[in-house]
Design an enzyme around this catalytic site. Structure first.
Site, PDB file in Angstrom:
ATOM      1  CG  HIS A  90      47.442  46.174  32.991  1.00  0.00           C
ATOM      2  ND1 HIS A  90      47.613  46.841  34.193  1.00  0.00           N
ATOM      3  CD2 HIS A  90      48.310  45.130  33.020  1.00  0.00           C
ATOM      4  CE1 HIS A  90      48.536  46.225  34.907  1.00  0.00           C
ATOM      5  NE2 HIS A  90      48.982  45.196  34.224  1.00  0.00           N
ATOM      6  CG  ASP A  92      44.099  47.727  35.907  1.00  0.00           C
ATOM      7  OD1 ASP A  92      44.573  47.373  34.798  1.00  0.00           O
ATOM      8  OD2 ASP A  92      43.865  46.923  36.829  1.00  0.00           O
ATOM      9  CG  ASP A 123      52.151  45.333  36.819  1.00  0.00           C
ATOM     10  OD1 ASP A 123      51.632  45.071  35.727  1.00  0.00           O
ATOM     11  OD2 ASP A 123      51.799  44.811  37.885  1.00  0.00           O
ATOM     12  CD  GLU A 156      46.683  42.092  34.862  1.00  0.00           C
ATOM     13  OE1 GLU A 156      47.085  40.923  34.950  1.00  0.00           O
ATOM     14  OE2 GLU A 156      47.041  43.001  35.640  1.00  0.00           O
ATOM     15  CD  GLU A 157      47.959  44.759  38.436  1.00  0.00           C
ATOM     16  OE1 GLU A 157      47.827  43.643  38.968  1.00  0.00           O
ATOM     17  OE2 GLU A 157      49.042  45.158  37.981  1.00  0.00           O
ATOM     18  CG  HIS A 423      51.598  43.445  42.195  1.00  0.00           C
ATOM     19  ND1 HIS A 423      50.745  42.361  42.172  1.00  0.00           N
ATOM     20  CD2 HIS A 423      51.544  43.967  40.948  1.00  0.00           C
ATOM     21  CE1 HIS A 423      50.217  42.238  40.963  1.00  0.00           C
ATOM     22  NE2 HIS A 423      50.695  43.209  40.206  1.00  0.00           N
TER      23      HIS A 423
END
Length: 451
Positions: A90, A92, A123, A156-157, A423
């Protein structure tokens, strides 16, 4: 890394990979368009589409998914009669949080102390680059031996389910014999790992009301029911004295079978302050991979600065509940909502609303694809045997794909090892991990084609 044509090809491509990841990280592609321009996400999607087209992919498309974001699709044909492998990542990313906490700007890739820093480096924009590296290395050393589909998700996030719903509406699009999800990570840097389980999740918003409006705490405090205090009481009921999650009716005693997570290593990875205890019972692996865990993500209440001496009439919170394999997320949501409603004190009015949900996932590690990946990992990480770990986070698409394509084998690998701090501020990727995992993916595709 032992010398072989694939490894040599990946090594020669690493400077280009850094340039490309720099370009991709520069897009502030947070799929929350109230906070970040939609054009940033659209720019990242176009970048990936252009990269796939340059690599010879056919049917490259920007898919408009039901949640208002775009996923990028492409198909690279292989030899006649070959197996089909779907590669997922992903583009995003999570918001950068406190930009002042970043040592260098979050959307500018910066090399420091042997790592590449920037939001999405691990990520999961790095996963996009990993897939490109693996395919390029195969082309440079004999050709790609399978049909390849690539899907790069755009939300996705956010957990808004755009790609899941699109896949359900177009079930033929992502059909594959094996699916490689490039959104997990090694247990630690240098230790090749596949993620065999994912916890599911549910998001519930709880609102508490006690009064028609705020009241002066001096005049009414002591008898007037305080909505914020009622909310604190009900939130506290979600944990036992040792911090274990306690949702009425939800089983929380499962055990993890697989690689263990030493407590001291976890304290270091999680950056737990000296003297602060870990919460819960059982092994660390039990707690983060095999058992449910609740987290209060946010509370709406007056901030300390500017607060007035008032009894609060209303308060609300957003609660995340992670659920392990074997627990149905729908059932867990109902149990959580029933718990919140039953535990709210003083007859306060309480409302609960489910705003997000994803099922847990367990892979079949006895499949031929896992044998092919184990051989590839051991070649890419000489002297290291592939390990099986869980992941506390959720990738809802896994369950959608498993449901749509029950015969497909699903493997989870990726760049999000503990040092990556995904994150969080100062997210980074190890270029050594990117290189080795790209080699592993390329060798896997070769092994799998020959199996």
């Amino acid at each position: 890394m032992s010398s072989n044509p694939v490894a040599e090809a990946v090594a020669s491509l690493m400077p280009r990979a850094k340039e490309e990841l720099t370009e991709l990280v520069a897009f502030a592609s947070v799929a929350d368009f109230d906070q970040f321009p939609k054009s940033e996400s659209e720019g990242a999607a176009r970048w990936i589409a252009d990269a796939l087209a340059t690599e010879g992919f056919q049917d490259v498309a920007l898919l408009d998914t039901p949640d208002g974001t775009q996923s990028v699709y492409g198909y690279l044909p292989g030899p006649e009669g070959a197996k089909t492998v779907l590669l997922y990542a992903h583009y995003d990313v999570q918001p950068p949080l406190d930009e002042a906490g970043w040592t260098t700007p979050p959307f500018r890739l910066t090399e420091r102390d042997g790592r590449w820093y920037g939001r999405g480096t691990a990520d999961c924009k790095g996963g996009v680059i990993m897939h490109l590296l693996a395919l390029r290395a195969l082309r440079a050393s004999g050709g790609v031996p399978v049909h390849v589909k690539v899907i790069a998700e755009g939300s996705e996030e956010q957990g808004t389910g755009g790609l899941e719903r699109y896949a359900e509406e177009h079930p033929d699009l992502l059909v594959a014999d094996t699916i490689v999800i490039g959104d997990a990570g090694n247990f630690r840097a240098g230790l090749p790992t596949v993620t065999s389980t994912l916890r599911g999740m549910t998001l519930v918003r709880v609102s508490v009301d006690t009064l028609e409006g705020n009241l002066h705490s001096g005049q009414f405090g002591g008898a007037a029911p305080d909505a914020l205090s009622a909310l604190i009481r009900v939130l506290d009921s979600l944990r036992a004295e040792d911090g274990s999650t306690t949702v009425d009716g939800l089983v929380a005693e499962n055990r993890w079978e697989g690689v263990e997570y030493p407590e001291e290593q976890f304290r270091k990875d999680a950056k737990v302050l000296d003297g602060v205890e870990l919460i819960g019972s059982g092994s660390v692996a039990d707690r983060i991979w095999a058992r449910p865990s609740v987290t209060v993500l946010g509370i709406d209440c007056p901030p300390v600065v500017g607060a007035t001496p008032s009894v609060q009439a209303s308060a609300r919170a957003l609660i995340s509940l992670r659920v392990p394999p074997g627990v149905d997320a729908v059932d867990a949501t109902k149990l959580l909502q029933a718990h919140l409603e039953a535990r709210t004190p003083w007859g306060a009015r309480v409302r609960t609303e489910q705003i997000g949900q994803g099922q847990a996932f367990r892979a079949d590690t006895s499949s031929p694809a896992y044998a092919a990946m184990a051989e590839a990992m051991e070649a890419a990480y000489p002297g290291q045997e592939m390990q099986y770990a869980g992941q506390g986070g959720s990738i809802p698409l896994c369950n959608t794909l498993a449901s749509l394509y029950p015969q497909a084998e699903i493997l989870l690998i990726g760049l999000s090892e503990p040092e990556a701090q995904i994150h969080a501020v100062n997210e980074s990727v190890s270029p050594d991990e990117l290189e080795r995992l790209s080699v592993a993916e390329a060798l896997f595709l070769r092994n799998y084609a020959a199996g």
